[in-house]
Design a protein around this motif. Structure first.
Motif, PDB file in Angstrom:
ATOM      1  N   THR A 147       0.830  -1.206   0.000  1.00 14.07           N
ATOM      2  CA  THR A 147       0.000   0.000   0.000  1.00 14.07           C
ATOM      3  C   THR A 147       0.863   1.253   0.000  1.00 14.07           C
ATOM      4  OG1 THR A 147      -1.702  -1.188   1.245  1.00 14.07           O
ATOM      5  CG2 THR A 147      -1.835   1.224   1.227  1.00 14.07           C
ATOM      6  N   PRO A 148       0.675   2.150  -0.972  1.00 13.76           N
ATOM      7  CA  PRO A 148       1.478   3.380  -0.991  1.00 13.76           C
ATOM      8  C   PRO A 148       1.095   4.327   0.137  1.00 13.76           C
ATOM      9  CG  PRO A 148      -0.164   3.412  -2.736  1.00 13.76           C
ATOM     10  CD  PRO A 148      -0.224   2.048  -2.124  1.00 13.76           C
ATOM     11  N   VAL A 149       2.105   4.949   0.744  1.00 13.39           N
ATOM     12  CA  VAL A 149       1.889   5.970   1.768  1.00 13.39           C
ATOM     13  C   VAL A 149       1.949   7.325   1.072  1.00 13.39           C
ATOM     14  CG1 VAL A 149       2.764   7.019   3.889  1.00 13.39           C
ATOM     15  CG2 VAL A 149       2.904   4.537   3.572  1.00 13.39           C
ATOM     16  N   ARG A 150       0.803   7.995   0.991  1.00 14.39           N
ATOM     17  CA  ARG A 150       0.736   9.293   0.316  1.00 14.39           C
ATOM     18  C   ARG A 150       1.083  10.446   1.252  1.00 14.39           C
ATOM     19  NH1 ARG A 150       0.432   7.041  -4.693  1.00 14.39           N
ATOM     20  NH2 ARG A 150      -1.409   5.728  -4.934  1.00 14.39           N
ATOM     21  N   GLU A 151       0.922  10.180   2.553  1.00 14.74           N
ATOM     22  CA  GLU A 151       1.147  11.246   3.526  1.00 14.74           C
ATOM     23  C   GLU A 151       1.629  10.633   4.832  1.00 14.74           C
ATOM     24  OE1 GLU A 151      -1.328  15.273   4.658  1.00 14.74           O
ATOM     25  OE2 GLU A 151      -2.434  13.371   4.700  1.00 14.74           O
ATOM     26  N   MET A 152       2.464  11.353   5.539  1.00 13.32           N
ATOM     27  CA  MET A 152       2.957  10.910   6.847  1.00 13.32           C
ATOM     28  C   MET A 152       2.687  12.028   7.843  1.00 13.32           C
ATOM     29  SD  MET A 152       4.561   8.479   8.533  1.00 13.32           S
ATOM     30  CE  MET A 152       5.158   8.360  10.210  1.00 13.32           C
ATOM     31  N   LEU A 153       1.959  11.714   8.912  1.00  9.35           N
ATOM     32  CA  LEU A 153       1.623  12.689   9.943  1.00  9.35           C
ATOM     33  C   LEU A 153       2.227  12.235  11.265  1.00  9.35           C
ATOM     34  CD1 LEU A 153      -2.139  13.042   8.951  1.00  9.35           C
ATOM     35  CD2 LEU A 153      -0.352  14.735   8.532  1.00  9.35           C
ATOM     36  N   VAL A 154       3.048  13.079  11.847  1.00 13.58           N
ATOM     37  CA  VAL A 154       3.722  12.768  13.106  1.00 13.58           C
ATOM     38  C   VAL A 154       3.292  13.793  14.145  1.00 13.58           C
ATOM     39  CG1 VAL A 154       5.939  12.393  14.252  1.00 13.58           C
ATOM     40  CG2 VAL A 154       5.703  11.879  11.809  1.00 13.58           C
ATOM     41  N   GLY A 175      -7.875  -1.336   1.730  1.00  5.28           N
ATOM     42  CA  GLY A 175      -9.170  -0.975   2.279  1.00  5.28           C
ATOM     43  C   GLY A 175      -9.034  -0.071   3.488  1.00  5.28           C
ATOM     44  N   LYS A 176      -9.739  -0.424   4.559  1.00  2.00           N
ATOM     45  CA  LYS A 176      -9.647   0.334   5.812  1.00  2.00           C
ATOM     46  C   LYS A 176      -8.725  -0.351   6.817  1.00  2.00           C
ATOM     47  CE  LYS A 176     -14.129   2.697   5.609  1.00  2.00           C
ATOM     48  NZ  LYS A 176     -15.413   2.950   6.310  1.00  2.00           N
ATOM     49  N   GLN A 177      -7.963  -1.335   6.343  1.00  2.00           N
ATOM     50  CA  GLN A 177      -7.048  -2.040   7.242  1.00  2.00           C
ATOM     51  C   GLN A 177      -5.824  -1.170   7.553  1.00  2.00           C
ATOM     52  OE1 GLN A 177      -6.462  -6.447   6.440  1.00  2.00           O
ATOM     53  NE2 GLN A 177      -7.218  -5.761   4.452  1.00  2.00           N
ATOM     54  N   LEU A 178      -5.287  -1.414   8.737  1.00  2.71           N
ATOM     55  CA  LEU A 178      -4.076  -0.721   9.180  1.00  2.71           C
ATOM     56  C   LEU A 178      -3.177  -1.703   9.896  1.00  2.71           C
ATOM     57  CD1 LEU A 178      -6.323   2.003  10.500  1.00  2.71           C
ATOM     58  CD2 LEU A 178      -4.354   2.747   9.174  1.00  2.71           C
ATOM     59  N   ALA A 179      -1.873  -1.499   9.755  1.00  2.00           N
ATOM     60  CA  ALA A 179      -0.904  -2.254  10.550  1.00  2.00           C
ATOM     61  C   ALA A 179      -0.569  -1.415  11.774  1.00  2.00           C
ATOM     62  CB  ALA A 179       0.350  -2.537   9.741  1.00  2.00           C
ATOM     63  N   LEU A 180      -0.677  -2.003  12.933  1.00  2.00           N
ATOM     64  CA  LEU A 180      -0.355  -1.334  14.188  1.00  2.00           C
ATOM     65  C   LEU A 180       1.058  -1.698  14.620  1.00  2.00           C
ATOM     66  CD1 LEU A 180      -1.101   0.088  16.979  1.00  2.00           C
ATOM     67  CD2 LEU A 180      -1.824  -2.209  17.720  1.00  2.00           C
ATOM     68  N   VAL A 181       1.852  -0.685  14.961  1.00  2.00           N
ATOM     69  CA  VAL A 181       3.144  -0.898  15.614  1.00  2.00           C
ATOM     70  C   VAL A 181       3.162   0.062  16.797  1.00  2.00           C
ATOM     71  CG1 VAL A 181       5.643  -0.966  15.421  1.00  2.00           C
ATOM     72  CG2 VAL A 181       4.236  -1.438  13.409  1.00  2.00           C
ATOM     73  N   TRP A 182       3.116  -0.484  18.005  1.00  2.00           N
ATOM     74  CA  TRP A 182       2.956   0.318  19.224  1.00  2.00           C
ATOM     75  C   TRP A 182       4.127   0.013  20.157  1.00  2.00           C
ATOM     76  CZ3 TRP A 182      -2.291   0.108  22.369  1.00  2.00           C
ATOM     77  CH2 TRP A 182      -2.347   1.201  23.239  1.00  2.00           C
ATOM     78  N   SER A 183       5.037   0.975  20.280  1.00  2.00           N
ATOM     79  CA  SER A 183       6.184   0.825  21.179  1.00  2.00           C
ATOM     80  C   SER A 183       5.797   1.350  22.542  1.00  2.00           C
ATOM     81  CB  SER A 183       7.394   1.607  20.636  1.00  2.00           C
ATOM     82  OG  SER A 183       7.730   1.172  19.338  1.00  2.00           O
ATOM     83  N   VAL A 184       5.686   0.455  23.515  1.00  2.00           N
ATOM     84  CA  VAL A 184       5.176   0.834  24.834  1.00  2.00           C
ATOM     85  C   VAL A 184       6.181   0.443  25.922  1.00  2.00           C
ATOM     86  CG1 VAL A 184       2.796   0.539  24.068  1.00  2.00           C
ATOM     87  CG2 VAL A 184       3.942  -1.351  25.219  1.00  2.00           C
ATOM     88  N   ASP A 185       6.006   1.033  27.094  1.00  2.00           N
ATOM     89  CA  ASP A 185       6.846   0.694  28.241  1.00  2.00           C
ATOM     90  C   ASP A 185       6.788  -0.815  28.486  1.00  2.00           C
ATOM     91  OD1 ASP A 185       6.974   0.257  31.415  1.00  2.00           O
ATOM     92  OD2 ASP A 185       8.199   1.996  30.871  1.00  2.00           O
ATOM     93  N   GLN A 186       7.935  -1.400  28.802  1.00  2.00           N
ATOM     94  CA  GLN A 186       8.010  -2.856  28.950  1.00  2.00           C
ATOM     95  C   GLN A 186       7.113  -3.390  30.067  1.00  2.00           C
ATOM     96  OE1 GLN A 186      12.149  -3.541  29.669  1.00  2.00           O
ATOM     97  NE2 GLN A 186      12.174  -2.499  31.643  1.00  2.00           N
ATOM     98  N   LEU A 187       6.796  -2.545  31.068  1.00  2.00           N
ATOM     99  CA  LEU A 187       5.900  -2.965  32.145  1.00  2.00           C
ATOM    100  C   LEU A 187       4.435  -2.869  31.734  1.00  2.00           C
ATOM    101  CD1 LEU A 187       7.696  -1.274  35.185  1.00  2.00           C
ATOM    102  CD2 LEU A 187       7.907  -3.628  34.355  1.00  2.00           C
ATOM    103  N   ASP A 193     -12.950   2.795  11.451  1.00  2.00           N
ATOM    104  CA  ASP A 193     -14.265   3.239  10.969  1.00  2.00           C
ATOM    105  C   ASP A 193     -14.116   4.184   9.781  1.00  2.00           C
ATOM    106  OD1 ASP A 193     -15.590   1.812  12.922  1.00  2.00           O
ATOM    107  OD2 ASP A 193     -15.854   3.524  14.272  1.00  2.00           O
ATOM    108  N   GLU A 194     -13.105   5.042   9.840  1.00  2.00           N
ATOM    109  CA  GLU A 194     -12.893   6.052   8.803  1.00  2.00           C
ATOM    110  C   GLU A 194     -11.776   5.608   7.851  1.00  2.00           C
ATOM    111  OE1 GLU A 194     -14.842   8.613   8.592  1.00  2.00           O
ATOM    112  OE2 GLU A 194     -15.880   8.218  10.490  1.00  2.00           O
ATOM    113  N   PRO A 195     -11.855   6.022   6.575  1.00  2.00           N
ATOM    114  CA  PRO A 195     -10.779   5.670   5.637  1.00  2.00           C
ATOM    115  C   PRO A 195      -9.462   6.335   6.020  1.00  2.00           C
ATOM    116  CG  PRO A 195     -12.299   7.243   4.645  1.00  2.00           C
ATOM    117  CD  PRO A 195     -12.918   6.807   5.938  1.00  2.00           C
ATOM    118  N   HIS A 196      -8.370   5.620   5.810  1.00  2.00           N
ATOM    119  CA  HIS A 196      -7.061   6.188   6.172  1.00  2.00           C
ATOM    120  C   HIS A 196      -6.495   7.106   5.095  1.00  2.00           C
ATOM    121  CE1 HIS A 196      -5.415   3.198   3.435  1.00  2.00           C
ATOM    122  NE2 HIS A 196      -5.817   2.187   4.188  1.00  2.00           N
ATOM    123  N   ASP A 197      -7.045   7.052   3.872  1.00  2.00           N
ATOM    124  CA  ASP A 197      -6.625   7.925   2.773  1.00  2.00           C
ATOM    125  C   ASP A 197      -5.125   7.827   2.469  1.00  2.00           C
ATOM    126  OD1 ASP A 197      -9.231   8.927   2.396  1.00  2.00           O
ATOM    127  OD2 ASP A 197      -8.949  10.436   3.961  1.00  2.00           O
ATOM    128  N   GLY A 198      -4.556   6.657   2.704  1.00  2.00           N
ATOM    129  CA  GLY A 198      -3.145   6.462   2.386  1.00  2.00           C
ATOM    130  C   GLY A 198      -2.193   7.191   3.298  1.00  2.00           C
TER     131      GLY A 198
END
Length: 381
Positions: free
Chosen positions: A82-89, A204-216, A179-184
């Motif tokens: 899937t192409p990434v058209r925009e990156m928001l940080v 589609g409306k699928q997303l890959a989650l990568v969540w870096s959280v505290d080890q505890l 619920d909402e489209p990610h629009d790339g």
């Protein structure tokens, strides 16, 4: 080092392998295909398949990686890239940085690639390459390349020191539907605990989650039932895409940055060895550059072998030193950048939150620097 014993190589080949690649992951297969294209005979060591379980990983691959994989017929079909058209940080106190493919005058900033589809595409390409023989055990060759990943038994047997800095974090990966489209758009949130929540667009409306959280905190999140976890996703994403629903298993692993003290050397029998990919280095996943660095290793190593003088062996020490020098500098630069960004958000004492968010806003307005950073990330420098 585990014994490298003679092996009955492909009977259709009159000569033994020139390169033995230990590890048949993405980097190992890509390297095998690159070398075979240069008419180098390759033995690719593929361990017995582990019990199958759902693989929820996805990689952000840049333009350089895509070009390389397409040249090897290793790029998956559009449904899996899937192409990434925009990156928001987003920062923790109103800071925001936006990258846009149209403003960079490129097709996409990156592509979010489904790992199982990529692995299968490369496996198919390997199967139809006559100069690659997939073997169960290592074979003797002038050059052995270790592509076994960050937990490498061969690297340990070689006596290479893997200098590891462990982050007090775990990464949680999963697939979700919004619920909402990610629009790339790929979205990433930093909080004042140094945690990073990323949603990467897929079909589609699928997303890959990568969540870096505290080890505890990681075990607590993994123990939540689906509804409670969905609520945590909504909070972490600030409702940017409406509701988020978990659609897969959750995977987790500890985060670290690491680099091997040596990338090349000689075996007791006089043959050479080299490291590539995660066996040589790992970085924090917040910039999504881990596999891009590994594929760049494969391209660089194949390049020095391709360009060697006709009388030099593929295991020539000068060639391998050239490879190590070139790649170590690039990896150290990316490792320092990702570590500095992680550390910037790992501390919440005043005045750091205000300063870092002010810095993000200022960076977002500096077009020249932003363009340079974007080109670096896309592998277009």
């Amino acid at each position: 080092m585990g014994a490298i014993v003679p092996h009955s190589y492909n009977a259709a080949m009159a000569l033994p392998p020139e390169v033995c690649i230990r590890g048949a992951g993405i980097v190992g297969r890509a390297l095998a295909l690159l070398l075979a294209r240069e008419r180098v005979r390759v033995a690719l060591v593929a361990p017995a398949a582990a019990p199958e379980r759902q693989d929820v990983r996805a990689y952000a691959l840049n333009a350089a990686s895509r070009t390389l994989l397409e040249s090897l017929r290793g790029w998956p079909e559009a449904a899996h890239a899937t192409p990434v058209r925009e990156m928001l940080v987003y920062g923790d106190e109103g800071g925001r940085v936006q990258f846009n493919a149209a403003r960079q005058k490129v097709e996409a900033l990156a592509w979010i690639v489904d790992v199982p589809a990529l692995e299968q595409q490369l496996a198919d390409a390997v199967r139809f390459q006559s100069r690659i023989e997939v073997v169960a055990q290592p074979v003797a060759a002038p050059l052995t390349v270790v592509c076994e990943g960050r937990i490498s038994a061969t690297r340990e047997q070689l006596g290479v020191r893997y200098e590891v800095t462990r982050y007090p974090q775990h990464a949680i990966a999963a697939r979700v539907v919004a619920d909402e489209p990610h629009d790339g758009a790929a979205r990433q949130w930093f909080n004042d605990r140094g945690e990073v929540f990323a949603l990467l667009p897929m079909a589609g409306k699928q997303l890959a989650l990568v969540w870096s959280v505290d080890q505890l905190r990681a075990p607590e999140l993994l123990a939540l039932d689906a509804d409670a976890f969905n609520h945590a996703l909504h909070e972490a994403s600030h409702g940017a895409l409406g509701g988020l629903r978990l659609t897969s298993e959750r995977a987790a692993w500890p985060l670290q940055r690491a680099i091997a003290d040596r990338w090349t050397g000689r075996l007791p029998d006089g043959n050479a060895w080299a490291l590539a990919g995660d066996a040589a280095h790992t970085v924090h996943p917040l910039a999504g550059q881990g596999l891009n660095l590994g594929l760049a290793d494969a391209a660089a190593l194949a390049g020095v072998i391709r360009d060697r003088d006709y009388w030099r062996s593929v295991g020539d020490a000068r060639l391998l030193r050239r490879y190590e020098r070139a790649r170590r500098a690039d990896v150290l630069s990316m490792s320092l950048a990702t570590d500095s960004l992680q550390q910037l958000f790992a501390h919440s004492a005043d005045p750091l939150p205000a300063l870092r968010n002010w810095g993000m806003r200022g960076f977002d307005r500096t077009r020249l620097i932003k363009n340079w950073v974007a080109k670096q990330a896309m592998g277009l420098s």
